[in-house]
Enzyme design. Structure first.
Site, short mmCIF file in Angstrom:
data_model
loop_
_atom_site.label_atom_id
_atom_site.label_comp_id
_atom_site.label_asym_id
_atom_site.label_seq_id
_atom_site.Cartn_x
_atom_site.Cartn_y
_atom_site.Cartn_z
N ASP A 301 -13.59 -1.89 3.53
CA ASP A 301 -13.05 -2.94 2.65
C ASP A 301 -14.13 -3.45 1.70
OD1 ASP A 301 -11.26 -4.75 1.61
OD2 ASP A 301 -11.61 -6.25 3.16
N CYS A 335 -3.41 2.54 -2.94
CA CYS A 335 -4.27 1.80 -2.01
C CYS A 335 -3.54 0.49 -1.78
CB CYS A 335 -5.69 1.66 -2.57
SG CYS A 335 -5.77 1.20 -4.32
N SER A 336 -4.18 -0.64 -2.07
CA SER A 336 -3.45 -1.91 -1.95
C SER A 336 -2.92 -2.35 -3.31
CB SER A 336 -4.35 -2.98 -1.35
OG SER A 336 -3.61 -4.16 -1.10
N ALA A 337 -3.83 -2.45 -4.29
CA ALA A 337 -3.40 -2.81 -5.65
C ALA A 337 -3.06 -1.60 -6.50
CB ALA A 337 -4.51 -3.62 -6.34
N GLY A 338 -3.55 -0.44 -6.09
CA GLY A 338 -3.24 0.79 -6.83
C GLY A 338 -4.11 1.01 -8.05
N ILE A 339 -5.35 0.47 -8.03
CA ILE A 339 -6.25 0.70 -9.17
C ILE A 339 -7.67 1.12 -8.76
CG2 ILE A 339 -4.99 -0.77 -10.81
CD1 ILE A 339 -7.05 -2.98 -10.35
N GLY A 340 -8.19 0.57 -7.65
CA GLY A 340 -9.58 0.80 -7.28
C GLY A 340 -9.79 2.15 -6.60
N ARG A 341 -9.47 2.21 -5.32
CA ARG A 341 -9.61 3.47 -4.57
C ARG A 341 -8.69 4.55 -5.15
NH1 ARG A 341 -9.29 0.71 1.46
NH2 ARG A 341 -10.41 -1.17 0.87
N GLN A 379 -12.27 0.31 -10.31
CA GLN A 379 -12.33 -1.14 -10.49
C GLN A 379 -13.73 -1.73 -10.62
OE1 GLN A 379 -10.04 -2.78 -7.36
NE2 GLN A 379 -9.84 -4.77 -8.28
#
Length: 404
Positions: A301, A335-341, A379
């Site tokens: 995380d 992922c969670s927001a759909g931009i970083g990982r 991100q």
């Protein structure tokens, strides 16, 4: 006297009106005396480039900008967007906008300038230059800071109550590339909405991927409707269900589940070292599709993994599945927001294809293309570095294979 007093009291207000809440980048002292010299520069702006000398040292070098216009943007973000590496204050280099008269009527809105940058920036790296870039992490961080985030203003999405379907209120799908669900009642605009974007792949291939947020309790049915509608052969999940707080809900069954009109059957579960693979069959009426679900759980995380090896292996496995599913739809990544990982996975995937096909890679251009399709992809500067590490690792694999 009264007239003079009124003029004096009005003067600060006048000056206030001329303020644009964008702080100019620092200019040489000879130019920073007056506003007009800032607006009408004596010479074209320069950006710091870098060369690696024979001793392997990173040496800064002044060069003209790589793209048509250097980035005048450093985005100030909020909420989830505010992570290390992407929370530099918003600045506008007026010199890159040319001669502007008067100051208030800037002919190029910042969105237009940002889009021009995203569509034109690039830095092609040979294999050796890629290895050098990985060694100069501070220069990759500087390069990353220049890339406009291209986040969406909520006013751009004209769908009542769409906020109920967003995991994070500041992370929204770019309207031009967003996935539209096909509802049974087309007049219900909310039923067409999912926080997901089509993402172009290597060579600009349309709809190679879909980047989306981790499903929420009230969007699980929408998610499976999208998987069915788009005929996606693979789902890649790069998050745990919970990391301090909820990142994603459990959206698949243990054996069999019905989500709206889509039935999901789990045929097999295979535990690998860094990810779990589920072979699924999804059904609607008398029709069925096979879907492979990869759940990658070893990404820490708010950090990047210590090694790029597991992500690279996952990417190669997914690429193999994609090649074996000709004629089928986009690979769905979340992922969670759909931009970083999610951005890291897709950028690495595209970059590896470019290395394999062309022997060079342009990670800057790849990330810019991703952000045109979905704001904020890749991100943080750490993630940008991580993508370069993964590409360098793949490059060394290709070199080893060539020797054999």
């Amino acid at each position: 006297i009264l007239k003079e007093k009124i003029q004096l009291s009005l003067r600060p207000e006048k000056e206030k009106k001329q303020e644009i809440h964008l702080s100019p980048l620092p200019l040489p002292t000879s130019q920073s005396k007056t506003t007009s010299s800032m607006v009408q520069p004596e010479q074209a702006p320069k950006v710091v480039n870098v060369v690696v000398d024979p001793q392997g040292q990173c040496v800064p070098e002044l060069k003209p900008p790589l793209c048509a216009s250097p980035s005048p943007f450093r985005m100030k973000s909020v909420g989830l967007q505010e992570r290390r590496g992407s929370n530099v204050s918003l600045t506008l280099d007026m010199s890159s906008l040319g001669s502007i008269e008067p100051f208030v009527t800037v002919p190029t809105p910042r969105e237009k300038v940002a889009m021009e940058y995203l569509q034109s920036a690039g830095r092609i790296l040979t294999r050796q230059q890629l290895r050098d870039a990985v060694a100069c992490s501070h220069l990759l961080q500087t390069e990353f800071m220049e890339i406009p985030m291209n986040f969406v203003d909520p006013k751009e999405i004209d769908i009542p109550s769409h906020g109920t379907k967003n995991r994070y209120k500041t992370i929204l799908p770019n309207p031009l590339s967003r996935v539209y669900l096909k509802p049974k009642n087309p007049s219900d605009s909310l039923s067409t909405y999912i926080n997901a974007n089509y993402i172009r792949g290597y060579g600009g291939k349309e709809k190679a991927f879909i980047a989306t947020q981790g499903p929420m309790i009230n969007t699980v049915n929408d998610f499976w409707q999208m998987v069915w509608q788009e005929d996606s052969p693979v789902i890649v999940m790069i998050t745990k269900l919970k990391e301090k707080n909820e990142k994603c809900v459990l959206y698949w069954p243990e054996k069999r589940g019905i989500y709206g009109k889509v039935e999901v059957l789990v045929n097999s579960v295979q535990e690998c070292k860094n990810y779990t693979i589920r072979q699924l069959t999804i059904k609607q009426g008398s029709q069925s599709q096979s879907v492979k679900h990869y759940w990658y759980t070893s990404w820490p995380d708010h950090k990047t993994p210590d090694s790029a090896q597991p992500l690279l292996q996952l990417m190669l496995d997914v690429e193999e599945d994609r090649v074996e599913s000709p004629g089928r739809g986009p690979v769905i990544v979340h992922c969670s927001a759909g931009i970083g990982r999610t951005g890291c996975f897709i950028a690495t995937s595209i970059g590896c294809q470019q290395l394999k096909e062309e022997g060079v890679v342009d990670a800057l251009s790849i990330v810019c293309q991703l952000r045109v399709d979905r704001g904020g992809m890749v991100q943080t500067s750490e993630q940008y570095e991580f993508v370069h590490h993964a590409l360098s690792l793949y490059e060394s694999r290709l070199s080893a294979e060539a020797v054999q």
